[in-house]
Scaffold this motif. Structure first.
Motif, short mmCIF file in Angstrom:
data_model
loop_
_atom_site.label_atom_id
_atom_site.label_comp_id
_atom_site.label_asym_id
_atom_site.label_seq_id
_atom_site.Cartn_x
_atom_site.Cartn_y
_atom_site.Cartn_z
N ARG A 4 44.96 46.92 29.54
CA ARG A 4 44.98 47.13 28.08
C ARG A 4 45.54 48.29 27.74
N ALA A 5 45.84 49.31 28.64
CA ALA A 5 46.41 50.50 28.33
C ALA A 5 48.14 49.99 27.82
N PHE A 6 48.63 48.83 28.31
CA PHE A 6 49.98 48.60 27.91
C PHE A 6 49.96 47.60 26.78
N ASP A 7 48.84 47.56 26.00
CA ASP A 7 48.99 46.72 24.77
C ASP A 7 50.03 46.86 23.61
N ALA A 8 50.41 48.30 23.67
CA ALA A 8 51.44 48.59 22.66
C ALA A 8 52.89 48.13 22.99
N LEU A 9 52.87 47.79 24.37
CA LEU A 9 54.12 47.27 25.02
C LEU A 9 54.09 45.65 24.95
N THR A 10 53.06 45.14 25.44
CA THR A 10 52.92 43.77 25.69
C THR A 10 52.72 43.00 24.42
N SER A 11 52.17 43.77 23.22
CA SER A 11 52.02 43.01 22.01
C SER A 11 53.42 42.54 21.54
N ARG A 12 54.24 43.56 21.99
CA ARG A 12 55.69 43.36 21.39
C ARG A 12 56.91 42.80 22.46
N MET A 13 56.56 42.69 23.57
CA MET A 13 57.46 42.25 24.75
C MET A 13 56.78 41.39 25.59
N ARG A 14 57.58 40.37 26.28
CA ARG A 14 57.09 39.47 27.26
C ARG A 14 57.60 40.05 28.78
N SER A 15 56.46 39.91 29.57
CA SER A 15 56.80 40.18 30.98
C SER A 15 57.54 38.70 31.65
N VAL A 16 58.82 39.15 32.36
CA VAL A 16 59.43 38.07 32.78
C VAL A 16 58.86 37.34 34.03
N GLN A 17 57.90 38.12 34.54
CA GLN A 17 57.19 37.71 35.52
C GLN A 17 56.10 36.50 35.24
N ASP A 18 55.42 36.80 33.94
CA ASP A 18 54.44 35.96 33.49
C ASP A 18 55.02 34.55 33.17
N VAL A 19 56.24 34.88 32.56
CA VAL A 19 57.08 33.77 31.81
C VAL A 19 57.63 32.68 32.96
N ALA A 20 58.48 33.24 33.69
CA ALA A 20 59.41 32.92 34.58
C ALA A 20 59.33 33.39 36.10
N ARG A 48 51.58 44.21 40.98
CA ARG A 48 53.15 44.45 40.44
C ARG A 48 52.98 45.52 39.44
N ILE A 49 53.42 46.67 39.50
CA ILE A 49 53.42 47.88 38.79
C ILE A 49 55.00 48.28 38.40
N ASP A 50 55.77 47.20 38.99
CA ASP A 50 57.17 47.41 38.73
C ASP A 50 57.69 46.24 37.55
N GLN A 51 57.81 46.70 36.39
CA GLN A 51 57.93 45.58 35.56
C GLN A 51 59.32 45.32 34.78
N ILE A 52 59.53 44.14 34.43
CA ILE A 52 60.66 43.79 33.55
C ILE A 52 60.13 43.21 32.30
#
Length: 359
Positions: free
Chosen positions: A294-310, A326-330
């Motif tokens: 939840r700490a990354f809600d400010a980011l994930t609410s506006r951006m998509r994780s490429v790992q989750d999508v593709a 996975r703590i290294d993100q795109i």
């Protein structure tokens, strides 16, 4: 003779066992023994309760408070691994021959599949207009030159590096110069590109190791700045690229799951990206946390994780020897992720991650 026969008959009738009453007594004893033993549905109530609790933790992880030891974020960090408790509880349920516990396990199984079932397949597609890559190269990396060569060989057009030291900066600049004519280093983060860079500036995110400052090696001198922003000029228009290395997250006996600095950084970075005027944005970096947190809600609410999508699988990137999270993100905004992958280990304790994205 008739009297003798009658006497023998009477004696025989009196001496013969009463098989009917004996059978009834045996039946009563068996019924009492059966009633005294719990039936399969009554066995293992503790196991059934644990199975239901496990399922509720997975389903309601967002409701677990962070007030005590940052427990909610810790659970969300290891959330996929909670599924390992299912086979353990199943083995115990079968050993106890508990029907109730076995059926109760359907709850955590359904919860895990709801959360992570989509990660079991390969959602990637070949191609991508732009390949980007990122790695925390490690302040203690014994072979920065080798790491630089490995990263250059990926063919990524845009490459982000985190945890650059003053001692290793020149090595990366030298080894990557031929493949990447454009680059910038701001503090401990850097961006190398085959495409022109402009509008380069640091992004101010406060960083403080707090009670864990003593855990950083004294010989490693890291500059303060840990985030940057640049515009990459492409044939399809400008692309805003952010590179960030958020504060550490540690499990500490005194502080619990210590993420104060990281959470503060995530909030600051989220505000910067929210204010970004460019519609197309890519964030590359070591966020020291998973996107389930939840700490990354400010980011994930506006951006998509490429790992989750593709992605293909969970894409764990740390630690390099046996990746568990996975703590290294795109993350992307205004772009379409086509594929995401974890690259082979280099000299760092993090593995590189890469993605192909389309306009």
């Amino acid at each position: 003779m008739a009297q003798v026969d009658a006497a023998e008959t009477d004696q025989g009738g009196a001496g013969a066992p009463d098989t009917g009453s004996g059978a009834r007594r045996d039946g009563v004893r068996r019924a009492i023994r059966a009633a005294s033993r719990p039936e399969p549905w009554r066995r293992g109530p503790v196991l059934a309760a644990l199975a239901l609790l496990l399922g509720l933790v997975m389903l309601l992880h967002a409701e677990i408070p962070n007030r005590i030891g940052n427990l909610g974020s810790l659970v969300e960090t290891v959330l996929p691994w909670l599924g390992l408790f299912v086979p353990v509880l199943l083995a115990l349920a079968l050993w106890r021959r508990s029907a109730s516990a076995t059926i109760a396990l359907l709850v955590p199984v359904a919860a895990w599949l709801t959360l992570f079932g989509g990660m079991l397949g390969d959602k990637s597609h070949p191609g991508g207009d732009l390949t980007v890559a990122s790695q925390n190269v490690g302040a203690d990396n014994p072979d920065p030159a080798g790491t630089a060569r490995d990263l250059a060989a990926t063919g990524a057009k845009v490459l982000a590096l985190e945890e650059l030291t003053a001692q290793a900066k020149g090595i990366y600049e030298k080894e990557l110069a031929q493949a990447y004519p454009y680059h910038t280093v701001q503090g401990t983060v850097g961006l190398w590109s085959k495409l022109p860079l402009s509008d380069i500036r640091p992004v101010e995110i406060e960083t403080d190791y707090g009670p864990l400052a003593a855990t950083k090696p004294a010989r490693v001198k890291l500059a303060y700045n840990r985030a940057l922003r640049a515009t990459v000029t492409t044939d399809h228009g400008p692309l805003a690229v952010y590179v960030a290395h958020l504060g550490s997250a540690r499990v500490n006996p005194r502080a619990g799951f210590w993420t104060v600095s990281r959470d503060r950084n995530a909030q600051a970075l989220g505000k910067a990206i929210a204010a970004e005027p460019n519609r197309r944005v890519v964030l590359l970096g070591d966020l020291n946390g998973t996107t389930d947190d939840r700490a990354f809600d400010a980011l994930t609410s506006r951006m998509r994780s490429v790992q989750d999508v593709a992605g293909d699988g969970f894409g764990f990137s740390w630690p390099a020897e046996f990746p568990m999270v996975r703590i290294d993100q795109i993350l992307v905004r205004g772009m379409k992720p086509e594929n995401s992958r974890v690259l082979p280990a280099t000299g760092s304790d993090h593995r590189p991650v890469a993605a192909g994205i389309d306009w």
